[in-house]
Design a protein around this motif. Sequence first.
Motif: not given
Length: 832
Positions: A292-295, A554-564
């Motif tokens: 989607g969009v940045p988070l 900010v985390a960009m779309p397409g990143w492999y992330v882990q949300l806490h």
Amino acid sequence: MGIETIHRPGALKQTNKSHKHGKHASKRELERVAKGKVNLKTLTRRPNRQQSRDERRQQAVQLRKNKRQEAIALKRALGGALTAPFLTCVLPLNALIDPNSVMGIIESSDPEATVMKVNDRVRYMNVPRFRQRFSFVIPETGHGRELNVLDALKVCDSVVLVVSTVAGDTEDLIDKAGAKLLNMALTQGLPTPMVCLMDLESIGPKKRAQVKTNVQKQISTIFPDEKVMLLDSVTDGLNLLRRIGGQKRKIMHNRSNRPHLLGERVEYVAGSVASPDGRAMGTLKVTGFLRGVPLSVNQLVHIPGLGDFQMDAIVSPDDPYRMRRPEDGEMSCGEQRAPLIADPERQTSLQRENVPDEMDAEQTWPTEDEIAASRAENKTKMIKRVPKGMSDYQAAWIPDIEEVDEDDDEDDDAEDDDEQYMSCESDSESKVGDPAEGTEEEQEFDEISVSEGGPTDADRYDKEMDMEEERNTLAKIQAARVDEIFPDEIDTPANIPARERFVKYRGLESFRTAPWDVKENLPFDYARVYQFKNFDHTKRRVIREAQQLEGDDVAMPGWYVQLHVKNVPQDLWNAYTSAGNGERLIVYGMLPYEHQMSVMNVCLKRTPNSSIPIKSKERLIVQCGYRRFMVNPIYSQHTNGDKHKYERYFRPGMTVVATFFAPIQFPPAPIVCFHENPDTSLSMVASGGLVSCNPDRVVLKRAVLSGHPFKINRKSATIRYMFFNPDDIAYFKPCKLRTKLGRVGHIRESLGTHGHMKCAFDGQLKSHDTVMLYLYKRVFPKWTYEDCIVSCPGGSVRGSSQTSGGESTGTAVSSRGERSVTFSGRVEMMQE
């Protein structure tokens, strides 16, 4: 000397016409006046001249090039080596189709492809031939699992709809459960579809072409532009992958305007600190690809079934599904990014409601003594429901006391009076009474049906039937039918003065043009909500800023992330995992203001297969965008203007606007409404879209008093049965009268003491005409918002409200019914 001759003009003298300069100064005259001076606007103004052919061609080429670049950038944003893979949902439309067999054909289509299985429902596939990555989701289908499928379709880029000819008949391609699920998905908004046909090789070679043609005709009724693909061989699977990676995707604004993540790995870490109310809290770690969009780490996130939460951090681990290994010379993006830690000072608060000042109003808050004195003066408003024949002394020991609230439209309003005064209750009781107390004809009919059908089958059928639900449904249908025949008509009560019964109503000279103050006599709940000064302007600004969000957090779309995700109640998480939802959950990043409460107005239309009328303020399960909650909406007509007529019933085929309290959400957002059946299953009853979040929408409830002509004169008539005493006639004398045949008039005077009155009209009445008096009052929705939580594998839904701190509780937020006095609420304004 001769005589000098003087020339004189004759009759044929030529006269030349003067120059037609348009009666304005010529260029020479203007230059003479200006004396060489040039206006500054003339120098800076862009000449509005016509472009040449080459300039027009170059401009068209540039526009085409920009659109092509935008399409290429949108296509390259998914499926690449350094972007999120294509997320595809595999959805069989028949219970006889095994989705694992579908995945088996797709996975074996390319021998060089790498397949990684996260769990039974999520799989990744890297295809070096296409230089693309794919992710497949197989949602669990079945009875009561429709909501899980709808949640998965919200975040998927495309969906593969699988049909099969294993049933032997093309009419059975889609079974009943598949048709119901497909109807819900189309109403919610289906991502880019692809239809695949399996098991065509099981049919004889001579009949395959005809069978495929029949299947194409049947699918074309649902998807006119889709061509059915075969999925029986390895080549078919490769063609499907090629189409997934290269097709033009449908833009779903509700998904593309917000950051979202499909959690493939979920871990709950219990915390050592409990909440102020003693509940155990923990941190939820969700891993997946951000889309989607940045988070921002300081944003709020929403997890369907759990609620709204804050985040502690966003960690970027190593991407386990990358196409090239680090030894190939490419470093993983996750190893180069530092964790994003939330800043407590910049984090968005979880406060959902406005905290009003009880003294900030037109009146002071009464004390307990004043409330007790008011109740003592109005003892007639205290009603006890006691068995028939019980004495006053015995009734005093009954603790269940119901106080009649004048603001409650369900208890003391025209809805119940319709049924009482128009003899709806007597008709319902006579037709749907207790079977044991029915008439002789009904008992005889029951005996005949038992003898014909067999006692065993009849008893089994009666045990599965809910007779109480049958009686309630029949009574509702009868009441809606009476309201449709006599809309808003109420018989004036003979035992209560009309000026007391309709004390909250007022007459309007014109429903369209008469003024109505939107801030007049607001309930206390309106002081707890937020309102925008310009909702459309705020929506455009918030969405534009969300798409252009930048910064160190900010985390960009397409990143492999882990949300806490922090402060997740442990008991709530245990209830969520017990329903089988712990393996896979969805996280949405919320836009600004979307966690605050407001008054939401949504446009709804009844679905074709729903035939039972829905009463206003009846409990519904509403899916609005990424949220799902339970409310009791009120309905009004979908018309232009500043006032809207209240609808008592939401009938089949109607289009209305539903109003209720809910968290703010920016459109476009699809709306799907469900009704819970007695067997805990859900049935879709309405669908539509979000209109606005505006507490200033005025919904007026109409009460129509009817009278009949007794004596008719040329310009006047004597009317009876509208009122029953002269005081009521004098009270309603300023109101305008209208007839069903279009006459307009007013009350002149009262005649006698039994309610007869002399009225003047703009024409002579007909003997069969009916005189109407229209009264209006504003109605407000009730604060009954509850978040939905799927609490059992069968799919039943239970509600759970949230406090201003964001922690889920087991009871709903108390409405204004706790207070027995009128309070003028003040709406908190959020300005730009």
